[in-house]
Design an enzyme around this catalytic site. Structure first.
Site, PDB file in Angstrom:
ATOM      1  N   GLU A 284       0.825  -1.226   0.000  1.00  0.00           N
ATOM      2  CA  GLU A 284       0.000   0.000   0.000  1.00  0.00           C
ATOM      3  C   GLU A 284       0.849   1.261   0.000  1.00  0.00           C
ATOM      4  OE1 GLU A 284      -0.595  -2.586   1.990  1.00  0.00           O
ATOM      5  OE2 GLU A 284      -2.670  -3.209   1.675  1.00  0.00           O
TER       6      GLU A 284
ATOM      7  N   HIS B 238     -11.302  -5.074   9.971  1.00  0.00           N
ATOM      8  CA  HIS B 238     -11.920  -4.966   8.646  1.00  0.00           C
ATOM      9  C   HIS B 238     -13.296  -4.305   8.696  1.00  0.00           C
ATOM     10  CE1 HIS B 238      -8.883  -8.004   7.667  1.00  0.00           C
ATOM     11  NE2 HIS B 238      -9.115  -7.799   6.386  1.00  0.00           N
TER      12      HIS B 238
END
Lengths: 343, 331
Positions: A69, A138
Site C-alpha cells: 500500500e 476490517h
C-alpha cells in the site's frame, strides 16, 4: 444566454454500478485517468468497485498491484504530481495503518509545503464499515481520522446517484480526495440486503459538488445529521416515526471536507433539535464536530441537548450481537430521536 | 588521467572545472547556511551535506532537462545541482515569500516544478514511492525520461524501500535509485542497523542492475550515473547505485557526534571530493591558483547576493496562512 438542459434520463443502478459508471465515463473522457490497487483488475474489486473495467480499458489503465500500500499510494501521488489523475484503491480503510505516512505526510502536504507549486489531483478510494462480522481490523469507518488531517478532501456518498456524482467530481478535483464507500451501501449480492442501495442514477455526465450536504428528507421536529449507511437507517427511522407525529429531517453530509456547516446550522435553526449519527468512533470525531458547527455559530439554536449516536470507544467486535450493539442502528437512532423530542 | 565520457582533453578539463565549480557552489552555500543558522537567521533542523557534494553534482551532470529528481531532507546540494537558484533556496531557508516554497517548506521541503525537483521529503524513504509514481507517469506517457531518487543508507531499514524497489523492478520503471551511503543513519552506524551492509548486493536481489561507486570521486559518480541512466533510458528498467560517501559535519546542526571517532572523520576528510578534483586538475595544469581563487570569489559573491536578497525579501503574510492547503483554481 440561457442554457436549457433537458432533464437527464435515469435508470435504477446499485451504488457499485453507479460508481463504476462514473469511473468509466471519466476514463473515456480523460486519458490521464487510471485505476490502481489490489485485485482491481481480473477480480474486479473485492467490493465490486471496478467490475468490468479491465475488459474495457485494459491492464495499462486498470492496474493490479502487489500488497504494497505504501508503494502504490505514493506511486499514485507521483503520477498525480505529473498531471495524471490516478484513482488509487486501498481495499479497507482499516489498512490505512500500513500506509498513513504517504497519505497524510505526502499526499496531503505536498501542495502546501511546496508553496502551492505542486498539485496532487488523485482520488484515494476505500471501503469502510461493519455490520457483517468482519472483526476489528476490517470493519472500521475511520473517515473522521482522514477529515482531521488537513490537505485532503473527504467524501462519503450514501446513494447511487451521489456515488456517481461525487466520484466524477473527485476525479476532476485538483486536490487529493479521499472517497470512502460503505460496503453496506454498495448493493452487493453477498451482503445484507439494503433496498436503498439501488436507486435512480442520471445517465451521462453527473457531478455532485464536493462540500455540499443534501437534505435527504425534510422534517420540522428534529434534525438527524448523518452520513453513509447511517443515512439509510435514519430514513428508515424517520419513516417509522412519521405516523406517530414525529417529523424527522435527515441531513446527509456527503462530504466531510469541506464540511457544509451552513446546511447543518440551517436545519437546526428550523428544528431546534439535533441528533448526530456516525458509524465512526464517538470521541474526538465527526459527531462532536457537527455539534460544534452549531454551538460555534449560535448555541441558542438548540432547544434541547444534542444527542450523539456513534460507535462507543471500543474496537468493533466479531460476534453478531456484540457488533450490532456498538453500531448506530435503528433502535439506537430511534431512542435518540425520542430523547430529543422528550417522547 | 581520468577522462570523462570520451571527451576531447581540452573539453574534458573544461567539463571537470564545471563539476568543480558546482561542488564549490554547494559547499560555500552550505557553509554560509551554517553561519546563518548560528545567527538564528535559519531555523528548525538544518542538514548539510558537506562532504557529499560529488554525489549531487555527479548524478545531476548526466540528467536532461526533462528528467525528474526526488530527494531527502539533506537536499540543498541536489536542488542547487539541479539548477535551482541560490536565491530561491536561500529565501526558503529564511522563510521568505520569495522562497521556492513560499516559506511553507523550509530547508527540508525545497520544490521546483519547472525543474521537476519534487522535494525535499523529510520522512526517511518517504520519497521513494513518489519517485516510482513520477516514473510510472513518464512511462505511461512514453516520455524518454528518468527519475532519480536520492535517499540514504537509513532507508534500507524501511519497508517502504523494499516495496518500491520491488514494484519498480516488476514494472521496469525508469528510476535511478541513488543511495547515498554515508555510513550513518543519523547517529547509528550501518553495521548496527543492517544485517547485511553490502547495499548494492541487497538491491540486486530484486533483479535490477546495482553496483557500488566511490561517492567521493565526482568523475566516478558521473560515469556510473551515465551508465545507469543510459541503461534506464534504453528501457532496461531501474538501476541502483550505492554511492559511498561521508558527511563531514553533524547529522543536524547540534549533534555532539559521540557516535563516531574523530580519527574516522579526519580520514574521510582526506578524501574531500573538492580537494581531490582540485589537486587532480592542478596537477594536470588545468587549474591555476589564480583561477581557483577567482572561482571561490565568484561563488562567494553569488552566495552574498542570495543572502542579501533573502534578507530584503518580504515575509509571507500570516493572513495567507491557509493558502495552499487546497488548490485555488478548482478543476
Amino acid at each position: 444566454m440561457t442554457i436549457t438542459e433537458a432533464p437527464q434520463a435515469t435508470r435504477r443502478l446499485t451504488t457499485s454500478k453507479a460508481m463504476v459508471e462514473a469511473i468509466a465515463q471519466e476514463m473515456e473522457r480523460d486519458p490521464s485517468v487510471f485505476y490502481l490497487g489490489e485485485d482491481v483488475g481480473a477480480y474486479g474489486g473485492i467490493f465490486s468497485s471496478t467490475t468490468g473495467l479491465l475488459e474495457r480499458f485494459g491492464p495499462q489503465r486498470i492496474i493490479d498491484t502487489p500488497i504494497s500500500e505504501t508503494a502504490f499510494i505514493g506511486l499514485g501521488i507521483g503520477a498525480a504530481v505529473e498531471g495524471m489523475r490516478p484513482i488509487v484503491e486501498v481495499m479497507f480503510t482499516d489498512f490505512m495503518g500500513v500506509c498513513l505516512d504517504q497519505i497524510y505526510n505526502h499526499m496531503a502536504k505536498i501542495h502546501f509545503e511546496s508553496g502551492g507549486n505542486v498539485k496532487v489531483p488523485m482520488v484515494l478510494t476505500m471501503a469502510a464499515g461493519g455490520g457483517y462480522s468482519d472483526g476489528a481490523q476490517h470493519s472500521q469507518c475511520l473517515w473522521g481520522t482522514f477529515a482531521h488531517l488537513p490537505g485532503m478532501k473527504v467524501v462519503v456518498p450514501s446513494t447511487p446517484a451521489d456515488a456517481k456524482g461525487l466520484m466524477t467530481s473527485a476525479i476532476r478535483d485538483d486536490n487529493p480526495v479521499v472517497y470512502i464507500f460503505h460496503k453496506g451501501v454498495m448493493g452487493l449480492p453477498w451482503m445484507v440486503k439494503n433496498p436503498r442501495s439501488i436507486d435512480e442514477v442520471p445517465d451521462g455526465e453527473h457531478t455532485v459538488p464536493i462540500g455540499e450536504a443534501r437534505v435527504a428528507r425534510e422534517g420540522s421536529d428534529v434534525t438527524v445529521v448523518t452520513l453513509s449507511l447511517s443515512v439509510h437507517h435514519a430514513l428508515d427511522v424517520a419513516e417509522s416515526l412519521a405516523p406517530q407525529g414525529i417529523d424527522v429531517e435527515v441531513v446527509d453530509l456527503r462530504s466531510l471536507v469541506p464540511l457544509d456547516r451552513d446546511a447543518i446550522v440551517a436545519s437546526v435553526a428550523k428544528t431546534g433539535r439535533l441528533v448526530v449519527v456516525d458509524e465512526d468512533y464517538l470521541s474526538f470525531g465527526v459527531s462532536a464536530e457537527v455539534v460544534a458547527s452549531v454551538t460555534d455559530r449560535d448555541p441558542t439554536l438548540l432547544r434541547v441537548p444534542p444527542q450523539r449516536i456513534a460507535v462507543p470507544d471500543v474496537p468493533i467486535p466479531y460476534a453478531h450481537d456484540l457488533e450490532h450493539a456498538v453500531l448506530p442502528r435503528h433502535d439506537r437512532i430511534e431512542r435518540a430521536v425520542r430523547t430529543a423530542m422528550g417522547r | 588521467m581520468t577522462q570523462t565520457l570520451d571527451r576531447e582533453p581540452a573539453a574534458d578539463v573544461r567539463h571537470r572545472l564545471d563539476l568543480l565549480r558546482e561542488m564549490v557552489r554547494i559547499r560555500l552555500f552550505e557553509e554560509r547556511c551554517v553561519e546563518l543558522y548560528s545567527a538564528a537567521k535559519i531555523r528548525g533542523f538544518l542538514h548539510v551535506a558537506i562532504g557529499e557534494e560529488a554525489v549531487a553534482v555527479g548524478v545531476n551532470a548526466v540528467l536532461d532537462e526533462g528528467d525528474a529528481v526526488v530527494s531527502t531532507y539533506r537536499e540543498h546540494g541536489h536542488a542547487i545541482a539541479r539548477g535551482m537558484s541560490m536565491d530561491s533556496v536561500m529565501a526558503e531557508m529564511y522563510g521568505k515569500a520569495t522562497g521556492c516554497s513560499r516559506g511553507r517548506g523550509g530547508s527540508m521541503h525545497l520544490f521546483d516544478v519547472g525543474r521537476r525537483f519534487y522535494g525535499g521529503n523529510a520522512i526517511v524513504a518517504g520519497g521513494l514511492p513518489l519517485a516510482i509514481g513520477l516514473a510510472l507517469a513518464d512511462k505511461m506517457r512514453m516520455r524518454p525520461t528518468v527519475t532519480v531518487c536520492f535517499f540514504g543508507d537509513g532507508a534500507f531499514a524501511e519497508g517502504e524501500f523494499h516495496e518500491c524497489v520491488n514494484l519498480a523492478a516488476l514494472w521496469r520503471l525508469p528510476v535511478l535509485f541513488a543511495c547515498e551511503n554515508n555510513l550513518y543513519a543519523m547517529g547509528t552506524a550501518i553495521a548496527r542497523a543492517q544485517a547485511e551492509t553490502d547495499l548494492a548486493l541487497r538491491a540486486a536481489s530484486y533483479g535490477i542492475a546495482a553496483w557500488p561507486v566511490d561517492g567521493m570521486d565526482v568523475v566516478a559518480v558521473e560515469e556510473a550515473a551515465d551508465r545507469a541512466v543510459d541503461r534506464i533510458r534504453a528501457g532496461g528498467g531501474p538501476c541502483f547505485l550505492e554511492l559511498r560517501t561521508y558527511r563531514f559535519r553533524a547529522h543536524s546542526m547540534y549533534d555532539p557526534e559521540r557516535y563516531r571517532d574523530k580519527a574516522e572523520v579526519a580520514r574521510w576528510r582526506e578524501r574531500d571530493p573538492i580537494d581531490l578534483l582540485t589537486h587532480q586538475l592542478t596537477a594536470e595544469g588545468g587549474l591555476s591558483a589564480e583561477a581557483r581563487d577567482a572561482m571561490a570569489a565568484e561563488v562567494t559573491a553569488e552566495v552574498d547576493r542570495a543572502v542579501a536578497a533573502a534578507e530584503a525579501a518580504p515575509l509571507e503574510p500570516a493572513e495567507d496562512l491557509e493558502r495552499f492547503v487546497y488548490t485555488e483554481t478548482e478543476a
